[in-house]
Design an enzyme around this catalytic site. Structure first.
Site, short mmCIF file in Angstrom:
data_model
loop_
_atom_site.label_atom_id
_atom_site.label_comp_id
_atom_site.label_asym_id
_atom_site.label_seq_id
_atom_site.Cartn_x
_atom_site.Cartn_y
_atom_site.Cartn_z
N ARG A 50 2.11 8.60 57.99
CA ARG A 50 0.88 8.39 58.78
C ARG A 50 0.12 7.19 58.23
O ARG A 50 0.45 6.65 57.18
CB ARG A 50 -0.05 9.61 58.60
CG ARG A 50 0.52 10.91 59.01
CD ARG A 50 -0.51 12.02 58.81
NE ARG A 50 -0.56 12.52 57.45
CZ ARG A 50 -1.68 12.75 56.77
NH1 ARG A 50 -2.85 12.48 57.32
NH2 ARG A 50 -1.64 13.23 55.54
N ALA B 204 -11.62 6.38 39.81
CA ALA B 204 -10.96 6.24 38.50
C ALA B 204 -9.46 6.02 38.70
O ALA B 204 -8.85 5.18 38.04
CB ALA B 204 -11.22 7.48 37.65
N ALA B 205 -8.86 6.77 39.61
CA ALA B 205 -7.42 6.61 39.87
C ALA B 205 -7.13 5.22 40.44
O ALA B 205 -6.17 4.56 40.04
CB ALA B 205 -6.93 7.69 40.84
N LYS B 206 -7.97 4.77 41.38
CA LYS B 206 -7.72 3.47 42.02
C LYS B 206 -7.98 2.31 41.06
O LYS B 206 -7.31 1.28 41.12
CB LYS B 206 -8.58 3.34 43.28
CG LYS B 206 -8.17 4.31 44.40
CD LYS B 206 -6.72 4.12 44.82
CE LYS B 206 -6.35 4.90 46.07
NZ LYS B 206 -4.94 4.75 46.42
N TYR C 56 -11.30 9.67 42.56
CA TYR C 56 -10.55 8.70 43.37
C TYR C 56 -10.76 7.27 42.82
O TYR C 56 -9.80 6.50 42.67
CB TYR C 56 -11.03 8.81 44.82
CG TYR C 56 -10.34 7.94 45.83
CD1 TYR C 56 -9.05 8.23 46.27
CD2 TYR C 56 -10.99 6.84 46.38
CE1 TYR C 56 -8.43 7.44 47.24
CE2 TYR C 56 -10.38 6.05 47.35
CZ TYR C 56 -9.10 6.35 47.77
OH TYR C 56 -8.50 5.57 48.73
N ILE D 92 -10.73 1.69 56.32
CA ILE D 92 -9.68 1.55 57.33
C ILE D 92 -9.61 2.85 58.15
O ILE D 92 -9.62 3.94 57.57
CB ILE D 92 -8.30 1.32 56.64
CG1 ILE D 92 -8.36 0.19 55.59
CG2 ILE D 92 -7.21 1.07 57.68
CD1 ILE D 92 -8.59 -1.20 56.11
N ASP E 292 7.31 14.85 46.89
CA ASP E 292 5.96 14.81 46.35
C ASP E 292 5.97 13.82 45.19
O ASP E 292 6.60 14.08 44.16
CB ASP E 292 5.56 16.22 45.89
CG ASP E 292 4.18 16.28 45.27
OD1 ASP E 292 3.62 15.21 44.94
OD2 ASP E 292 3.66 17.40 45.11
N GLY F 36 4.32 7.86 51.22
CA GLY F 36 3.26 8.28 52.14
C GLY F 36 3.23 7.47 53.42
O GLY F 36 2.18 7.04 53.88
P1 NAP Z 1 -3.58 9.25 55.14
O1 NAP Z 1 -3.74 8.85 56.55
O2 NAP Z 1 -4.29 10.47 54.64
O3 NAP Z 1 -2.02 9.38 54.81
C1 NAP Z 1 -1.60 9.70 53.52
C2 NAP Z 1 -0.10 9.66 53.42
O4 NAP Z 1 0.25 9.94 52.05
C3 NAP Z 1 0.59 10.72 54.27
O5 NAP Z 1 1.79 10.20 54.76
C4 NAP Z 1 0.87 11.84 53.26
O6 NAP Z 1 1.99 12.65 53.60
C5 NAP Z 1 1.17 11.03 52.03
N1 NAP Z 1 0.99 11.79 50.78
C6 NAP Z 1 -0.11 12.43 50.34
N2 NAP Z 1 0.14 13.03 49.17
C7 NAP Z 1 1.45 12.76 48.86
C8 NAP Z 1 2.30 13.10 47.80
N3 NAP Z 1 1.89 13.84 46.76
N4 NAP Z 1 3.58 12.65 47.84
C9 NAP Z 1 4.03 11.90 48.88
N5 NAP Z 1 3.26 11.54 49.91
C10 NAP Z 1 1.99 11.97 49.90
O7 NAP Z 1 -4.06 8.08 54.14
P2 NAP Z 1 -4.35 6.53 54.44
O8 NAP Z 1 -5.77 6.39 54.84
O9 NAP Z 1 -3.28 5.94 55.29
O10 NAP Z 1 -4.25 5.96 52.96
C11 NAP Z 1 -3.07 5.36 52.46
C12 NAP Z 1 -3.39 4.75 51.10
O11 NAP Z 1 -4.42 3.78 51.26
C13 NAP Z 1 -3.91 5.76 50.07
O12 NAP Z 1 -3.43 5.43 48.80
C14 NAP Z 1 -5.40 5.57 50.15
O13 NAP Z 1 -6.04 5.97 48.96
C15 NAP Z 1 -5.49 4.06 50.37
N6 NAP Z 1 -6.75 3.62 50.96
C16 NAP Z 1 -7.15 4.06 52.18
C17 NAP Z 1 -8.36 3.59 52.70
C18 NAP Z 1 -8.86 4.02 54.06
O14 NAP Z 1 -9.99 3.63 54.41
N7 NAP Z 1 -8.11 4.77 54.84
C19 NAP Z 1 -9.13 2.69 51.97
C20 NAP Z 1 -8.69 2.28 50.73
C21 NAP Z 1 -7.48 2.75 50.23
P3 NAP Z 1 1.87 13.85 54.70
O15 NAP Z 1 1.71 13.15 56.03
O16 NAP Z 1 3.14 14.58 54.57
O17 NAP Z 1 0.66 14.63 54.32
#
Ligand code: NAP
Length: 247
Positions: free
Chosen positions: A15, A157-159, A155, A188, A63, A12
């Site tokens: 982005r 539960a998964a985390k 979410y 974030i 995926d 992932g």
């Molecule tokens: P994001 O901006 O929504 O980006 C998600 C990324 O994951 C994208 O590159 C997406 O690919 C990819 N993705 C989604 N489903 C996928 C799958 N089945 N297989 C492969 N790639 C997949 O998310 P983010 O905010 O950067 O979050 C990144 C991680 O940090 C996540 O695990 C999230 O739960 C965790 N997190 C985020 C926050 C926050 O505040 N943002 C806080 C705590 C934890 P596409 O671009 O192709 O869709």
């Protein structure tokens, strides 16, 4: 450049936080596999940014919730770079709603990407890491996995599951020189959080002692530390990167 010529898969990383991690590792000399699910243009942008600074990378669509895709991700990485030293299980999705309204499909898809995806990717890379008797794995959890959050039972539960997974695998792999840690980001700024209404964002801000919302780079720097030899005595830990939100 202590990480120079290491090879990393960052799931992932088209982005958001994953992209920041990919760029941070590439800047440290790591060859990075940029994985994404559907947005190829974003992943190509990440790769272009890596190349702009002289880094080396490769884009692979997969995926992470699908075993056949993960096998292909592994095979393609090995064909191009010959080994895998670092895995960052970052891919994640949210499907928020209060429990009574939560559809089974929303439970299943969040579990599949956030938790099963980490299991599949970790299992896939572990064979090579166990053989080479070295490797580092970082799982991106969330403070929500520690504290819970109304509207995010799936979410959270998964985390939380990722934290138990991290500790178990850290114990399984420690004697083979493989370290496994989790990072729990707070709030974030990414695509995942930008859709939250302004009122909710202000409320979140009031709960952050350091008084600001985090940026993807805040998380990426901690991941770079955890995968580096500077963290060689750290395994099985969950490090919050949250401006003090969870303490
Ligand atoms: P994001 O901006 O929504 O980006 C998600 C990324 O994951 C994208 O590159 C997406 O690919 C990819 N993705 C989604 N489903 C996928 C799958 N089945 N297989 C492969 N790639 C997949 O998310 P983010 O905010 O950067 O979050 C990144 C991680 O940090 C996540 O695990 C999230 O739960 C965790 N997190 C985020 C926050 C926050 O505040 N943002 C806080 C705590 C934890 P596409 O671009 O192709 O869709």
């Amino acid at each position: 450049m202590v990480l120079k010529d290491s090879v990393a898969i960052v799931t992932g990383s088209g982005r958001g936080i994953g992209r920041a991690i990919a760029l941070e590792l590439a800047a440290a000399g790591v060859k990075v596999v940029v994985n994404y699910a559907g947005r190829s243009n974003k992943a190509e942008e990440t790769l272009a940014l890596i190349k702009e600074t002289g880094g080396i990378g490769l884009v692979v669509q997969a995926d992470v919730s699908q075993a056949a895709d993960v096998d292909r991700l592994l095979k393609t990485t090995l064909e191009h770079f010959g080994k895998i030293d670092i895995l960052v299980n970052n891919a994640g999705i949210t499907r928020d709603s209060l429990l009574l309204r939560m559809k089974e499909a929303d439970w299943d898809s969040v579990m599949a990407t956030n938790l099963k995806g980490t299991y599949l990717c970790t299992k896939a890379v572990s064979k090579g890491m166990l053989k080479q008797r070295s490797g580092v794995i970082v799982n991106i959890s969330s403070v929500v996995g520690l504290s819970g959050n109304a509207g995010q039972a799936n979410y959270a539960a998964a985390k939380a599951g990722l934290i138990g997974f991290t500790k178990s695998i850290a114990k399984e792999f420690a004697s083979r020189g493989i370290r496994v840690n989790a990072v729990a980001p707070g709030y974030i700024f990414t695509d995942m959080t930008e859709t939250l209404p302004e009122g909710t964002q202000n409320e979140v801000l009031r709960g952050i002692p350091l008084g600001r919302i985090g940026n993807p780079g805040d998380v990426a720097k901690v991941v770079r530390f955890l995968v580096s030899p500077e963290a060689s005595y750290i395994t099985g830990q969950t490090l919050c990167v949250d401006g003090g939100m969870e303490m």
